[in-house]
Design an enzyme around this catalytic site. Sequence first.
Site, short mmCIF file in Angstrom:
data_model
loop_
_atom_site.label_atom_id
_atom_site.label_comp_id
_atom_site.label_asym_id
_atom_site.label_seq_id
_atom_site.Cartn_x
_atom_site.Cartn_y
_atom_site.Cartn_z
N ASN A 141 39.44 30.95 37.51
CA ASN A 141 40.78 31.10 37.60
C ASN A 141 41.91 30.70 36.59
OD1 ASN A 141 39.95 29.57 39.86
ND2 ASN A 141 42.10 29.33 40.11
N THR A 179 40.73 46.41 62.57
CA THR A 179 40.94 47.74 62.24
C THR A 179 40.92 47.60 60.96
OG1 THR A 179 42.18 48.20 64.35
CG2 THR A 179 42.33 49.61 62.45
N CYS A 227 48.02 27.26 43.09
CA CYS A 227 48.17 26.29 44.10
C CYS A 227 48.52 24.98 43.93
CB CYS A 227 46.57 26.11 44.61
SG CYS A 227 45.91 27.75 44.80
N SER A 246 38.33 40.76 45.12
CA SER A 246 39.77 40.70 45.32
C SER A 246 40.40 41.88 44.66
CB SER A 246 40.54 39.39 45.28
OG SER A 246 41.84 39.49 45.71
N GLN A 250 37.66 36.70 39.68
CA GLN A 250 38.13 36.91 38.53
C GLN A 250 37.41 37.28 37.45
OE1 GLN A 250 41.10 35.70 37.17
NE2 GLN A 250 41.96 34.78 39.11
N ALA A 309 39.60 37.78 48.67
CA ALA A 309 38.40 36.85 48.08
C ALA A 309 38.37 35.77 49.19
CB ALA A 309 38.50 36.70 46.73
N THR A 310 39.50 35.14 49.47
CA THR A 310 39.62 34.20 50.40
C THR A 310 38.71 34.33 51.43
OG1 THR A 310 41.73 33.47 49.66
CG2 THR A 310 40.96 32.64 51.85
N HIS A 352 43.59 42.63 44.08
CA HIS A 352 45.00 42.40 43.44
C HIS A 352 44.86 41.83 42.17
CE1 HIS A 352 45.78 38.12 44.22
NE2 HIS A 352 45.29 38.30 45.40
C1 PLP Z 1 42.51 35.00 43.46
C2 PLP Z 1 41.39 34.17 43.78
C3 PLP Z 1 40.89 33.99 45.02
C4 PLP Z 1 41.57 34.18 46.14
O1 PLP Z 1 41.81 35.73 46.33
P1 PLP Z 1 42.73 36.31 47.57
O2 PLP Z 1 42.13 37.66 47.59
O3 PLP Z 1 43.81 36.11 46.74
O4 PLP Z 1 42.50 35.62 48.76
C5 PLP Z 1 39.52 33.22 45.12
N1 PLP Z 1 38.94 32.85 44.01
C6 PLP Z 1 39.42 33.15 42.89
C7 PLP Z 1 38.49 32.75 41.69
C8 PLP Z 1 40.53 33.75 42.78
O5 PLP Z 1 40.87 34.10 41.48
#
Ligand code: PLP
Length: 405
Positions: A173, A259, A350, A221, A201, A93-94, A223
């Site tokens: 989050n 890739t 963070c 994202s 989220q 997501a970043t 994970h």
């Molecule tokens: C975890 C999160 C991100 C970052 O996602 P990554 O896949 O870990 O880079 C961005 N925004 C929100 C709201 C998140 O919870």
Amino acid sequence: MSPDLRLHRDMFAPLPTSPSRQTIPYLDHNATTPCDPAVVEAMAPYWSQQFANPSQRGHRPGLVAAMAVDQARQTVADALGVAPSQVIFTSGATEANNLAIKGLCEQRLGHGRHLVTVATEHAAVLEPCRYLERLGFAVTVLPVRPDGRLALEALTATLQPDTVLVSVMAANNETGVLQDVEAIAALCRERQVAYHCDAAQACGHLPMDLTGWGVDLLSLSGHKFYGPKGVGALVVRPGLVLAPQLHGGGQEGGHRSGTLSPPLIVGLAKALTLALQDQKERGQRLQALRDRLWHGFNGLQFPPGVELLRNGCPPHSLPHTLSVAVRGVDGARLHGQLRRRVALSSGSSCSSTSGKPSHVLRAMGRSAAEAAASLRFGLGRGTTAADIDQALAAVQEALELAAYG
Ligand SMILES: *Cc1c(COP(=O)(O)O)cnc(C)c1O
């Protein structure tokens, strides 16, 4: 020895009170979720057996890999109610947020230089906006109400003829607070401003029908919904053009060179399928456990002068997330007591490394001390009632040790 190192060693010290227990309850699912075993299994063939580069459609192994990616893209698109061509796979997501925000603003340079976001957004939205500000964009960071929700009137009032982008997340989050995505999307469409939604989220945890939501750009994202780390996606409305932020071989329609990773992409698709399958039932079960946690909190013995506050907006919240502030205790001591007994967050992964009080809770009007003494519980698929009760027992003990004086 630096205080940091001491803290670190401390975390791995033997558990003082329950030596028989090998693991502590994991209540930090907003930070990340375990990868589902079925997802790991679906990914398995694509590491060493069907390992070819999916861009090499000219030979059979490459075609097999390409077909796996195509299939996964179709699965993700179907799950979200969009076309496969709208899905750009990213590293998470970043990256999706960076591509959406910087890619859109760069593309629309000639149209305007104003963008709008909200004080409670993730750093992966706020920092790209600040970066653009340094390049000459005007950025409005809207405040939220004390319950964490954005006032729509505030958004309406800030839109200008040269506003090119609005970025407002679906679910927070740190607090689980939901924003009114559909109303924000409708407003942006009426004013012809692109709307980006960080749904990291929300995806896999709420019903997702992106056509219904009406957003232009959406980040997710893997994970965060029991998929692998290192993969995510940006979903783009048809016809919306973005300036690529990674230049190279032109993968993903030129939007994102590099890739592709078939195992991660297959895992993302599998995880999304599974998450949407049990989303409703899981949400109901975890909401009941979350309520058990909240009611349990209210039944704890609070030392004199200690008071419990719920962060956020219960009617508009992720079902599996509870954020509370414990007013009148020392946040560092509280977390220091708890970290050996339960895996939870101080509000944001963070903010806990930087040591700064959560910008989200501060934006909701909590004092620095209240933000530091806040606890975020993120329940998940594996969470049981026993985990909740264990967490409550740990909090009860920690409260007495962390109270001032
Ligand atoms: C975890 C999160 C991100 C970052 O996602 P990554 O896949 O870990 O880079 C961005 N925004 C929100 C709201 C998140 O919870």
